[in-house]
Design an enzyme around this catalytic site. Structure first.
Site, PDB file in Angstrom:
ATOM      1  N   SER A 151       0.797  -1.235   0.000  1.00  0.00           N
ATOM      2  CA  SER A 151       0.000   0.000   0.000  1.00  0.00           C
ATOM      3  C   SER A 151       0.826   1.278   0.000  1.00  0.00           C
ATOM      4  O   SER A 151       0.261   2.367  -0.171  1.00  0.00           O
ATOM      5  CB  SER A 151      -0.955   0.012   1.193  1.00  0.00           C
ATOM      6  OG  SER A 151      -2.016  -0.864   0.935  1.00  0.00           O
ATOM      7  N   TYR A 175      -4.043  -2.262  -9.981  1.00  0.00           N
ATOM      8  CA  TYR A 175      -3.919  -2.190  -8.518  1.00  0.00           C
ATOM      9  C   TYR A 175      -2.980  -3.281  -7.970  1.00  0.00           C
ATOM     10  O   TYR A 175      -2.089  -3.008  -7.161  1.00  0.00           O
ATOM     11  CB  TYR A 175      -5.311  -2.279  -7.872  1.00  0.00           C
ATOM     12  CG  TYR A 175      -5.250  -2.320  -6.379  1.00  0.00           C
ATOM     13  CD1 TYR A 175      -4.972  -1.167  -5.633  1.00  0.00           C
ATOM     14  CD2 TYR A 175      -5.433  -3.514  -5.685  1.00  0.00           C
ATOM     15  CE1 TYR A 175      -4.875  -1.217  -4.260  1.00  0.00           C
ATOM     16  CE2 TYR A 175      -5.339  -3.576  -4.307  1.00  0.00           C
ATOM     17  CZ  TYR A 175      -5.066  -2.425  -3.594  1.00  0.00           C
ATOM     18  OH  TYR A 175      -4.955  -2.469  -2.225  1.00  0.00           O
ATOM     19  N   TYR A 222      -4.369   3.671   8.184  1.00  0.00           N
ATOM     20  CA  TYR A 222      -5.726   3.129   8.383  1.00  0.00           C
ATOM     21  C   TYR A 222      -6.278   3.428   9.778  1.00  0.00           C
ATOM     22  O   TYR A 222      -6.155   4.536  10.255  1.00  0.00           O
ATOM     23  CB  TYR A 222      -5.740   1.623   8.063  1.00  0.00           C
ATOM     24  CG  TYR A 222      -4.984   1.326   6.822  1.00  0.00           C
ATOM     25  CD1 TYR A 222      -5.416   1.845   5.593  1.00  0.00           C
ATOM     26  CD2 TYR A 222      -3.785   0.618   6.844  1.00  0.00           C
ATOM     27  CE1 TYR A 222      -4.702   1.631   4.439  1.00  0.00           C
ATOM     28  CE2 TYR A 222      -3.071   0.394   5.691  1.00  0.00           C
ATOM     29  CZ  TYR A 222      -3.545   0.910   4.494  1.00  0.00           C
ATOM     30  OH  TYR A 222      -2.830   0.703   3.358  1.00  0.00           O
ATOM     31  N   LYS A 246       0.298   3.431  -2.916  1.00  0.00           N
ATOM     32  CA  LYS A 246      -0.840   4.345  -3.037  1.00  0.00           C
ATOM     33  C   LYS A 246      -0.402   5.813  -2.972  1.00  0.00           C
ATOM     34  O   LYS A 246      -1.089   6.692  -3.492  1.00  0.00           O
ATOM     35  CB  LYS A 246      -1.873   4.035  -1.943  1.00  0.00           C
ATOM     36  CG  LYS A 246      -2.497   2.637  -2.088  1.00  0.00           C
ATOM     37  CD  LYS A 246      -3.283   2.233  -0.835  1.00  0.00           C
ATOM     38  CE  LYS A 246      -3.866   0.839  -0.955  1.00  0.00           C
ATOM     39  NZ  LYS A 246      -4.499   0.392   0.317  1.00  0.00           N
TER      40      LYS A 246
HETATM   41  N1  GLN Z   1      -2.302  -5.424  -1.831  1.00  0.00           N
HETATM   42  C1  GLN Z   1      -2.807  -5.273  -0.509  1.00  0.00           C
HETATM   43  C2  GLN Z   1      -4.304  -5.496  -0.507  1.00  0.00           C
HETATM   44  O1  GLN Z   1      -4.928  -5.120  -1.451  1.00  0.00           O
HETATM   45  C3  GLN Z   1      -2.487  -3.905  -0.005  1.00  0.00           C
HETATM   46  C4  GLN Z   1      -3.026  -3.648   1.380  1.00  0.00           C
HETATM   47  C5  GLN Z   1      -2.035  -2.976   2.284  1.00  0.00           C
HETATM   48  O2  GLN Z   1      -0.845  -2.962   2.048  1.00  0.00           O
HETATM   49  N2  GLN Z   1      -2.539  -2.455   3.383  1.00  0.00           N
HETATM   50  O3  GLN Z   1      -4.879  -6.023   0.378  1.00  0.00           O
END
Ligand code: GLN
Length: 304
Positions: free
Chosen positions: A63, A188, A240, A66
Site C-alpha cells: 500500500s 492495482y 488506516y 498508493k
Molecule cells: N495489496 C494489498 C491489498 O490489497 C495492499 C493492502 C495494504 O498494504 N494495506 O490487500
C-alpha cells in the site's frame, strides 16, 4: 534498531497474499534521508540515505504504492475528478472494509484505503494508456534507479484478491468505476507488487519533504500545495485505523503496506522508511512502527 529488534518475534506476516507469507519475519531495516538546513541539499550529499540493517533488501511495497499513484493522478491533472470520487477523511476502519464502502454509496473515504486506491487506479487507467508503465517510470525516476513489479507477488495477489474484487465490484455497482473491474484490479495488484528497498523508498519520497521538488534533480514533481495535501492525507489515513495512534506515538505522516514497510515524511527535514514483515492487527508492521516511534522520540523528528 537494536532496541526494537526483539519485536520482530511478535506479530504475523501477512498470509492472505501467499507470496508475502514466504518472507522471513526477522528482517529489520531502517533508512533515513535528512535534508540540509538550506531546505534542499542533503547533509551527506543529494541522494545519500543513511541505512541500517536490511535497508538494502527489496520487499513488496504494497500500500505504500498508493502514495505514488495518488501523486501520479495529481500530476496528470486528475485532481477535480479525483476529489469528486474519493473523500479526504480518515476512515477509522480497516484498510479493506466493505461495510464502510456500502454505507458511503461507493465513494471511498480516502485514497489510501484499498477502495480509494482502486478508484485512483481507475482514474489513472482513464488518464494514461499504460498506467503501470508510467508508475514504474515515475518511481524509478524518483528513486534514481530502476525499480520493478515483482510478477510472483502480482500473480499471487491476482489469484487471491477476492476482497479487492468485492470492493471493485461494489464501487462499480455505485457507478464510481469507469473501466473494466479486472483491468483496474490488474493495475492495482501490480502497483502493490512493486519491489523496493527501505533506502530506495526513503529516496523516492524526498519530494514530499521538499515542497514537491525532487532535491536530486530539481524537478517539480508536485506543486507545493499538492505535496502538503499528500502529507496531510498520510497523517490522517496512511496507516488506516491506527492513524490516530501513529500521530500520537510517532507524530510523522506515515504510509504503511502489508509487506511490512512504513514510510514517513517530515516536511523540510527528512524522509524515513522502516521495514519488518510481521504486522500488528491493524496491518501495520509492529517492529517498523516501534522503530519509527523510537527514532522520533530520540531525534525530535516529528511534525509537532
Ligand atoms: N495489496 C494489498 C491489498 O490489497 C495492499 C493492502 C495494504 O498494504 N494495506 O490487500
Amino acid at each position: 534498531m537494536e532496541q526494537v529488534r526483539p519485536l520482530t518475534a511478535h506479530g504475523a506476516v501477512a498470509t492472505y497474499i501467499p507470496a508475502l507469507a514466504a518472507v522471513s519475519s526477522r528482517h529489520l531495516g531502517l533508512a533515513v534521508w535528512a535534508a540540509g538546513h538550506d531546505g534542499g541539499a542533503a547533509t551527506a550529499g543529494p541522494g545519500e540515505v543513511i541505512g541500517a540493517g536490511d535497508a538494502d533488501t527489496a520487499f513488496s511495497i504494497q500500500s505504500i504504492s498508493k502514495v505514488f499513484t495518488l501523486a501520479l493522478a495529481l500530476r496528470h491533472g486528475g485532481v477535480d475528478r479525483l476529489w469528486a470520487r474519493v473523500g479526504r477523511e480518515p476512515s477509522g476502519d480497516p484498510f479493506n472494509s466493505i461495510a464502510l464502502l456500502e454505507r458511503e454509496q461507493g465513494v471511498p473515504r480516502n485514497p489510501f484505503i484499498n477502495a480509494g486506491a482502486i478508484v485512483v487506479a481507475d482514474l489513472l487507467s482513464a488518464l494514461r494508456p499504460d498506467p503501470v508503465g508510467d508508475l514504474v517510470a515515475f518511481v524509478s525516476e524518483l528513486t534514481g534507479e530502476a525499480v520493478a513489479v515483482d510478477p510472483v507477488v502480482a500473480a499471487s495477489e491476482a489469484a487471491t484478491g477476492f476482497r479487492n474484487r468485492a470492493l471493485a465490484n461494489m464501487i462499480r455497482s455505485f457507478g464510481n468505476l469507469d473501466n473494466d473491474v479486472e483491468a483496474v484490479l490488474d493495475v492495482y495488484f501490480r502497483q502493490c507488487s512493486l519491489a523496493m528497498t527501505a533506502r530506495q523508498l526513503a529516496r523516492a519520497l524526498r519530494f514530499l519533504a521538499n515542497d514537491g521538488v525532487d532535491p536530486a534533480t530539481g524537478a517539480a514533481v508536485l506543486r507545493p500545495a499538492e505535496a502538503r495535501h499528500v502529507n496531510a492525507l498520510m497523517l490522517m489515513a496512511g496507516t488506516y485505523d491506527a492513524a490516530g495512534a501513529f500521530a500520537y506515538e510517532i507524530g510523522i505522516p506515515c504510509k504503511s503496506g502489508v509487506g511490512g514497510g512504513i514510510v514517513g515524511v517530515v516536511p523540510d527535514r527528512a524522509t524515513v522508511c522502516a521495514w519488518s514483515p510481521a504486522l500488528d492487527t491493524t496491518g501495520n508492521s509492529l517492529a517498523a512502527r516501534a522503530a519509527l516511534a523510537a527514532l522520533a522520540a530520540r531525534t525530535g523528528l516529528t511534525v509537532f
